[in-house]
Design a protein around this motif. Structure first.
Motif, mmCIF file in Angstrom:
data_model
loop_
_atom_site.group_PDB
_atom_site.id
_atom_site.type_symbol
_atom_site.label_atom_id
_atom_site.label_comp_id
_atom_site.label_asym_id
_atom_site.label_seq_id
_atom_site.Cartn_x
_atom_site.Cartn_y
_atom_site.Cartn_z
ATOM 1 N N ASP A 87 1.247 -1.150 -0.309
ATOM 2 C CA ASP A 87 -0.130 0.280 -0.534
ATOM 3 C C ASP A 87 0.684 1.205 0.019
ATOM 4 N N HIS A 88 1.892 1.481 -0.296
ATOM 5 C CA HIS A 88 2.820 2.416 -0.200
ATOM 6 C C HIS A 88 2.648 2.593 -1.259
ATOM 7 N N ALA A 89 2.946 4.283 -2.002
ATOM 8 C CA ALA A 89 3.300 4.933 -2.651
ATOM 9 C C ALA A 89 4.112 4.086 -3.974
ATOM 10 N N ARG A 90 5.260 3.549 -3.739
ATOM 11 C CA ARG A 90 5.906 2.489 -4.098
ATOM 12 C C ARG A 90 5.767 1.495 -3.931
ATOM 13 N N PRO A 91 5.440 0.966 -4.305
ATOM 14 C CA PRO A 91 4.639 -0.865 -3.860
ATOM 15 C C PRO A 91 5.926 -1.256 -3.855
ATOM 16 N N ARG A 92 6.204 -1.943 -2.841
ATOM 17 C CA ARG A 92 6.781 -3.882 -3.649
ATOM 18 C C ARG A 92 6.329 -4.126 -1.942
ATOM 19 N N CYS A 93 5.801 -5.854 -2.680
ATOM 20 C CA CYS A 93 5.231 -6.944 -1.086
ATOM 21 C C CYS A 93 6.011 -7.424 -0.421
ATOM 22 N N ALA A 94 6.444 -6.776 0.976
ATOM 23 C CA ALA A 94 7.411 -7.925 1.805
ATOM 24 C C ALA A 94 7.890 -8.896 1.365
ATOM 25 N N ALA A 95 6.516 -10.202 1.105
ATOM 26 C CA ALA A 95 7.526 -11.057 0.553
ATOM 27 C C ALA A 95 8.429 -11.439 -0.503
ATOM 28 N N LEU A 96 8.325 -10.035 -1.566
ATOM 29 C CA LEU A 96 9.306 -10.253 -2.792
ATOM 30 C C LEU A 96 10.812 -9.887 -2.237
ATOM 31 N N GLN A 97 11.705 -10.974 -3.012
ATOM 32 C CA GLN A 97 13.210 -10.690 -2.708
ATOM 33 C C GLN A 97 13.755 -11.043 -4.133
ATOM 34 N N GLY A 98 14.658 -10.475 -3.966
ATOM 35 C CA GLY A 98 15.405 -10.251 -5.419
ATOM 36 C C GLY A 98 15.392 -8.697 -5.373
ATOM 37 N N LYS A 99 15.973 -8.756 -7.054
ATOM 38 C CA LYS A 99 15.956 -7.258 -7.873
ATOM 39 C C LYS A 99 14.839 -7.481 -9.291
ATOM 40 N N VAL A 100 13.781 -6.819 -8.506
ATOM 41 C CA VAL A 100 12.769 -6.381 -10.154
ATOM 42 C C VAL A 100 13.410 -6.620 -11.524
ATOM 43 N N GLY A 101 13.626 -7.428 -12.565
ATOM 44 C CA GLY A 101 13.321 -7.296 -13.553
ATOM 45 C C GLY A 101 14.767 -8.054 -13.214
ATOM 46 N N GLU A 102 15.122 -8.619 -13.042
ATOM 47 C CA GLU A 102 16.219 -9.345 -13.067
ATOM 48 C C GLU A 102 16.573 -10.713 -12.571
#
Length: 114
Positions: free
Chosen positions: A54-69
């Motif tokens: 729910d942040h302005a720039r969302p990122r789920c707490a369960a997400l691991q690693g670097k997005v797109g890589e």
């Protein structure tokens, strides 16, 4: 195992860094479900949300690693229903309109059929 390794979702994670994830409290581990309570915040008496979505720039707490890589869900087997349903909306679970929007938000090109 190679099908999972070849799945672009195992290295993307754009959806996990683009959308709010709300679901029923019944999916929480403490309520008999599988989603770890510590990764969620209460929204209402019957609804909770994945922490960070729910942040302005969302990122789920369960997400691991670097997005797109190389990114993936740290609770993949225990993820809530909206996450399970997201991957079921298109063949192979990838590349639909929501996926393309999420990837665009992260500066990534849309996925194309192989």
């Amino acid at each position: 195992m190679s099908a999972f390794a070849d799945n672009p979702c195992t290295r993307c994670g754009a959806c996990c860094a683009s959308f709010r994830v709300d679901f029923s409290r019944q999916e929480l581990l403490s309520e008999g479900g599988t989603v770890p309570d510590g990764l969620t915040v209460e929204v209402t008496d019957s609804t909770c949300r994945m922490r960070g979505t729910d942040h302005a720039r969302p990122r789920c707490a369960a997400l691991q690693g670097k997005v797109g890589e190389r990114a993936g869900c740290g609770i993949y087997e225990w993820r809530p229903s909206p996450c399970r349903e997201f991957s079921l909306r298109s063949p192979l679970g990838i590349g639909d309109d929501a996926c393309a929007r999420a990837r665009a938000r992260q500066g990534l090109p849309p996925l194309t059929a192989a």
